[in-house]
Design a protein around this motif. Sequence first.
Motif, PDB file in Angstrom:
ATOM      1  N   SER A   1       0.835  -1.204   0.000  1.00 18.96           N
ATOM      2  CA  SER A   1       0.000   0.000   0.000  1.00 18.96           C
ATOM      3  C   SER A   1       0.868   1.252   0.000  1.00 18.96           C
TER       4      SER A   1
ATOM      5  N   SER B   1      -4.042  -1.185  -0.485  1.00 20.60           N
ATOM      6  CA  SER B   1      -4.982  -0.072  -0.359  1.00 20.60           C
ATOM      7  C   SER B   1      -4.329   1.194  -0.903  1.00 20.60           C
TER       8      SER B   1
ATOM      9  N   LEU C   1      -2.598   5.209   6.246  1.00 22.59           N
ATOM     10  CA  LEU C   1      -3.692   4.324   5.856  1.00 22.59           C
ATOM     11  C   LEU C   1      -4.744   4.397   6.954  1.00 22.59           C
TER      12      LEU C   1
END
Length: 701
Positions: free
Chosen positions: A412, A437, A454
Amino acid sequence: MLIEFTVAGGSLALWRKLRKKSAKTLPSVPSPQPEDNKPNKLQQTAQVFQDLKSALVGNERQELQNSLDPNLQGMDEVQKRRNGRNMLFSIGAVGLAVLGTTSPVFYLLGSAAVIYLGRHVYQQVWRDVKQGHLVSVYLVSSILVLGMIATGQLLYSALAAVLSGAMVRLIKKAEDNSQKQLINIFSGHPKQVWVEKDGAELEVAFDSIRKGDVVIVQAGEVIPVDGVIQAGSANIDQHILTGESQPVDRGVGESVFAATLVLAGRISILVETAGDETVAANIGNVLNNTKTYKDHLMLRGKKIADSMLPLELTASAITLGLLGPLPAIAVLWSGLGYRMIMLGPISVLNYLQILSRRGILVKDGRVLESLHNVNTVVFDKTGTLTEEQPTIGAVHLLADYDESQVLHFAASAEHRQTHPVARAIIGKAQSLGVVPSVPDDASYEVGYGIKVHLGQQTVRVGSIRFMQREGLPMPEQLEGLQQQAEEQGYSLIYIGVDNVVAGVLEMQPSIRPEAHQLIQHLKKRGISTYIISGDHEKPTRTIAQKLGVDHYFAETLPENKAELVKQLRDEGKFVCFIGDGINDAIALKSAHISISLKGASSAATDTAQIIFMDGTLAPLERLFAFTDEFERTMSRNMIISLAPGIINIGGIYLLHFGVAASMGLFYGGTTVGLANAIHPLIKHQDKGAATAKGQIENNKN
């Protein structure tokens, strides 16, 4: 001897012209085809002869050249007119020679005509004499002509003029055809191209393209420029540049090169270079310079022939005393070693073309002669035996997170990065089904790492120095991991989540998949192998052991690589150094033979003598195979250059050969030698080359 009576070549042109004219008057009858549309053996044999004729004469290539450059057509017309005049001289000389059998006046006129036709040979003899080179092939040619005239063999002398002129013209055609195919294999481009301006597509002349323009290329079209894809995607055949057997897919942001073919798709290309500045044009220039090596080979062939002349002249002198003047002249038709003057250059040009079609760019033709001497191959490790793209090995867990979670955090964070480490992390995550993500924000520090958010978590990915700068505590077990990594030759990437180090990724170098098989092949050839590396001793030793490399040098500074290569040379080894191009420039120049893997993007600036255009080690085995074949071809060239002469001298003494039989042996041997030199080009004709030629022919329209 191969007297340069080039004026006599017009007779061949007249014969071919009459053939064409008669062919036009006959109705064309289509030949029946088998039901499965596959050519039968007779048709295959006919195609081989057609290919040989095309390779020797090269008329189709000449027509193609004329279509690409109208100026060449005018030059071709001038040459045709000159051939016409030469044909008249040739017919006149033979006619006077025939009439010379009936009248001394015609004999004198015919002699003058033959001597005039050989004027270039006498001029060369005079130049050689002024340079102190008294005995040469040109001197023997002059003796032959004058000797045959003096002994009443005027008709044979005139026929020699015709045959020699035709042979010289044929050889010149074959050599020029090989040379043009070699140079122009990369030079095809359309006359008109489509560009995008102000939202509209316009057709413009190729010469008007400039850097910054946007060129539109569709399926079936040759890419005319080097650039980056701005929109669209395409399946591209890059065989002509890189030698890749399979087409490649290219999309937005990826580079494409001129002279490659779009098989499917449609792309908009932002032009970076066009015209003479493209990679393909630069390669053409490299090959254009390489062709001058034929002069070196011709000179070497002339030296071989000249070295045989004392033997030939001595044999002729002895024969003069034992058998008389006519057998002595027949001995001079032996031409020992003389054919190497032409067979060597033609063979080199053909193999340069064969190799270039397979993605092996030879920038210095002399290496073809010396490759078979290689007994030591030295590899630079990083970027040569290993790929630039590393791989993720073990994932070490240091907190309350499992492997999937650690990889999710890392992938991510590196979600939109394109550097090799990011690609390795993302690739590892994808292989385990981990979906990254999209981070809320990112802060990247060159040389240290990246920090992202995140949701409510802060994720850091980078070096140990980055973790320390960010104030994360270092677990005790990291010391053992670091020591192990240093010994094994891989690096560590640290994953921080909030205020703890959650895990460590082993970033291991990837050994090229073709390397192991290649090393085994070199061993079978009796070649010693070495690795030169700047890495520590243990990881260098590990790679050497994995691949079966005989010796290695570790912890070598870049500036010391050349010294190690020189050391091996001083030990009497014939060294081939394989590196990654410009970064190994000094070491490349220090070796007997140098090879680079950098490929198309650095072809013009790379210091190596040979470049593997696909950027892998795979072509090396193929290169040595073609080197072996080249040596066999050159050995046959030498045998063909010597054998007819030896047979001729033996035949004069044992079978009482005359001038006619000696001439027949000489020209027969020359024809066989020419076929031997051309044969590899026909043998290795491939679909890629035919496709490229066909595409160029299509685009000329």
